[in-house]
Design an enzyme around this catalytic site. Structure first.
Site, mmCIF file in Angstrom:
data_model
loop_
_atom_site.group_PDB
_atom_site.id
_atom_site.type_symbol
_atom_site.label_atom_id
_atom_site.label_comp_id
_atom_site.label_asym_id
_atom_site.label_seq_id
_atom_site.Cartn_x
_atom_site.Cartn_y
_atom_site.Cartn_z
ATOM 1 N N HIS A 59 2.193 15.972 -78.817
ATOM 2 C CA HIS A 59 1.518 15.469 -77.613
ATOM 3 C C HIS A 59 1.737 13.962 -77.455
ATOM 4 O O HIS A 59 0.911 13.142 -77.867
ATOM 5 C CB HIS A 59 0.026 15.792 -77.721
ATOM 6 C CG HIS A 59 -0.715 15.705 -76.418
ATOM 7 N ND1 HIS A 59 -1.684 16.609 -76.067
ATOM 8 C CD2 HIS A 59 -0.631 14.827 -75.395
ATOM 9 C CE1 HIS A 59 -2.183 16.285 -74.883
ATOM 10 N NE2 HIS A 59 -1.561 15.196 -74.461
ATOM 11 N N ASP A 151 -0.847 18.848 -68.797
ATOM 12 C CA ASP A 151 -1.692 17.853 -69.461
ATOM 13 C C ASP A 151 -1.949 16.588 -68.640
ATOM 14 O O ASP A 151 -1.080 16.061 -67.957
ATOM 15 C CB ASP A 151 -1.112 17.434 -70.809
ATOM 16 C CG ASP A 151 -2.072 16.480 -71.491
ATOM 17 O OD1 ASP A 151 -3.158 16.921 -71.849
ATOM 18 O OD2 ASP A 151 -1.751 15.271 -71.601
ATOM 19 N N HIS A 233 -5.836 18.722 -77.717
ATOM 20 C CA HIS A 233 -6.887 17.748 -78.078
ATOM 21 C C HIS A 233 -8.333 18.230 -77.932
ATOM 22 O O HIS A 233 -9.070 17.731 -77.080
ATOM 23 C CB HIS A 233 -6.699 16.437 -77.299
ATOM 24 C CG HIS A 233 -6.353 16.543 -75.831
ATOM 25 N ND1 HIS A 233 -7.020 17.367 -74.959
ATOM 26 C CD2 HIS A 233 -5.413 15.901 -75.089
ATOM 27 C CE1 HIS A 233 -6.506 17.242 -73.754
ATOM 28 N NE2 HIS A 233 -5.524 16.358 -73.813
ATOM 29 N N ASP A 306 -1.677 12.419 -78.732
ATOM 30 C CA ASP A 306 -1.976 12.101 -77.328
ATOM 31 C C ASP A 306 -1.697 10.616 -77.046
ATOM 32 O O ASP A 306 -2.454 9.947 -76.331
ATOM 33 C CB ASP A 306 -3.417 12.467 -76.933
ATOM 34 C CG ASP A 306 -3.610 12.515 -75.412
ATOM 35 O OD1 ASP A 306 -2.615 12.358 -74.673
ATOM 36 O OD2 ASP A 306 -4.758 12.694 -74.972
ATOM 37 N N HIS A 310 -0.768 2.507 -71.719
ATOM 38 C CA HIS A 310 -1.064 1.911 -70.406
ATOM 39 C C HIS A 310 -0.802 0.416 -70.511
ATOM 40 O O HIS A 310 -0.882 -0.167 -71.599
ATOM 41 C CB HIS A 310 -2.518 2.170 -70.008
ATOM 42 C CG HIS A 310 -2.823 3.612 -69.740
ATOM 43 N ND1 HIS A 310 -2.331 4.289 -68.646
ATOM 44 C CD2 HIS A 310 -3.553 4.526 -70.442
ATOM 45 C CE1 HIS A 310 -2.744 5.549 -68.670
ATOM 46 N NE2 HIS A 310 -3.490 5.723 -69.757
HETATM 47 O O1 DOR Z 1 -6.693 10.128 -72.116
HETATM 48 C C1 DOR Z 1 -5.750 10.727 -71.644
HETATM 49 N N1 DOR Z 1 -4.669 10.085 -71.137
HETATM 50 N N2 DOR Z 1 -5.806 12.043 -71.614
HETATM 51 C C2 DOR Z 1 -4.877 12.767 -70.987
HETATM 52 O O2 DOR Z 1 -4.971 13.962 -71.014
HETATM 53 C C3 DOR Z 1 -3.770 12.128 -70.244
HETATM 54 C C4 DOR Z 1 -3.500 10.801 -70.792
HETATM 55 C C5 DOR Z 1 -2.588 9.978 -69.937
HETATM 56 O O3 DOR Z 1 -1.603 10.519 -69.426
HETATM 57 O O4 DOR Z 1 -2.817 8.782 -69.824
HETATM 58 ZN ZN ZN Z 2 -4.603 15.809 -72.203
#
Ligand code: DOR
Ligand code: ZN
Length: 431
Positions: A59, A151, A233, A306, A310
């Site tokens: 992930h 997802d 998750h 995960d 960002h």
């Molecule tokens: O916290 C998350 N960020 N959960 C997700 O399922 C997607 C992910 C994202 O793409 O930033």
């Molecule tokens: Zn997710």
């Protein structure tokens, strides 16, 4: 290409072969070899280090194409290598969405060019993640895709999941549908787990039942269709219970948990740290303990990051305006060693199975996850299980939104080897 390498006197943990022993590991021409090393092989003193199959992340968000300001395939796979990963599954919520074969090829080609870590693109279940019409699953399967997921979003209806699971069963290879289990109607503007802390902090909640309802629904649909389901998750203890019971009944389901859900709780949000905002949210002590128990008893099969990069300016916002997600590739192994293995919740071989052998099997990543036997590709992680370090930026990832920032962790990746080449040497990426 180097003539070869010998990792001398390592603790070799190879879950696929049931091996945990002290010995040399010899690599020549990109593969593991039994017996003598080539004359000019490079010898690496690995006493006190662990050699294991390279980690496999089920992930990862690599963000390319479309969000290259957050991460690229190159920076994300370099971060993966730094964290000991030799293969990652790249989630489909790119833009454009990975919903047809051309994007699958594009992402894989970018990974090949970077040469840090193998990438297995995950296909979207629906076109453009619209939650309505099925994506080009057939051509993506032909392009090698084995896992499909919306997802970031939850499969919105039982009917869509049923159609997709039935459709997926018709492929000649095993295809897995991975759901992000959060009922959209219950989490709309939710910022964190709904409970005492969300009331105190004045943030809108995402209740645990949003996950439990979807997990129960998905398990029922997997049971009736015989389709192959994976739950991304997990964050709620009750959801773990539902999976435990379904597995006992023979439902074809696997489940994953992230290092951050195994370590942190909603209490850690009292500082409004946006790096700890993610979907699903961090929950209570009891949930965290149930997740640990779920990994220990095999209800949860996989520990996956995960990794959700960002940009700084996106995360550096008011809590409710900041996008969800934490990066995780560079800290996952150390977090698991520090918080699960050292306190005795999980054995080291079990942790490595959950971070390599088992996800490799789900992903169809046949060159990864071991066994480390003669002729197999030399995809390895070599780590010092005792070395302490503090998590702090900069990261190898382009992003710096790590929930673990400031934590002191024990366990450090020293080398990562991809098909016999050192992509990380003495803790540093070589490419
Ligand atoms: O916290 C998350 N960020 N959960 C997700 O399922 C997607 C992910 C994202 O793409 O930033
Ligand atoms: Zn997710």
């Amino acid at each position: 290409m180097s003539a070869g390498y010998v990792f001398e006197g390592a603790r070799v943990i190879d879950p696929a072969a049931g091996v945990d022993e002290i010995r040399d590991v010899v690599v020549a021409n990109g593969t593991i070899v039994d017996g003598a090393a080539p004359e000019d092989a490079e010898r690496i003193d690995a006493r006190g280090l662990v050699v294991a199959p390279g980690l496999v992340d089920l992930h990862t968000h690599l963000r390319e194409p479309g969000d290259e300001h957050k991460e690229t395939v190159e920076t994300g796979t370099r971060a993966a290598a730094a964290g000991g990963y030799t293969a990652v599954a790249a989630m489909a919520n790119t833009s454009p969405v990975t919903d047809h074969a051309a994007i699958v090829h594009e992402v894989r080609d970018l990974a090949t060019a970077a040469g840090c870590c193998d990438v297995f693109p995950v296909g979207a279940i629906t076109k453009g993640l619209d939650g309505e019409s099925l994506a080009e699953m057939g051509e993506m399967v032909e392009a090698g895709v084995r896992v499909f997921s919306e997802d970031g979003r939850c499969v919105p209806s039982a009917r869509l999941l049923r159609n997709a699971l039935v459709y997926a069963k018709a492929f000649p290879v095993e295809v897995v549908l991975a759901d992000h289990a959060e009922d959209a109607s219950l989490v709309e503007d939710g910022q964190m787990h709904e409970g005492a802390y969300s009331y105190t902090l004045g943030l809108a909640g995402r209740p645990a039942e949003a996950e439990e309802i979807v997990v129960a629904r998905d398990l029922a649909v997997a049971r009736s269709t015989g389709g192959r389901l994976h739950l991304c998750h997990l964050s709620s203890g009750r959801a773990v219970d539902l999976v435990r019971r379904a597995k006992a009944e023979g439902v074809r389901v696997t489940a994953e948990v992230t290092p951050h859900h195994l370590v942190f709780t909603d209490a850690d949000l009292v500082t409004y740290d946006t790096a700890k905002k993610m979907h699903p949210p961090l929950r209570t002590d009891a949930d965290r303990d149930a997740l640990r128990e779920g990994v220990a008893d095999g209800t949860i099969d996989v520990i996956a990051t995960d990794h959700a990069p960002h940009a700084v300016e996106e995360k550096d916002m008011e809590f409710d305006r900041s996008p969800p997600g934490t990066i995780g590739l560079e800290t996952a192994l150390a977090a698991v060693l520090t918080h699960l293995v050292a306190p005795g919740h999980l054995t080291l071989p079990h942790a490595l199975a959950a971070m390599s052998t088992v996800p490799a099997g789900i992903l169809g990543a046949v060159e990864h996850g071991g066994p480390l036997t003669t002729g197999r590709p030399a995809n390895l992680v070599v780590f010092d299980p005792t070395q302490e370090w503090t998590v702090e930026p900069p990261f190898v990832s382009k992003a710096r939104n790590s929930a673990f920032t400031g934590q002191r962790l024990t366990g450090r990746v020293r080398y990562t080897m991809l098909r016999g080449e050192l992509v990380v040497a003495e803790e540093k990426p070589t490419r």
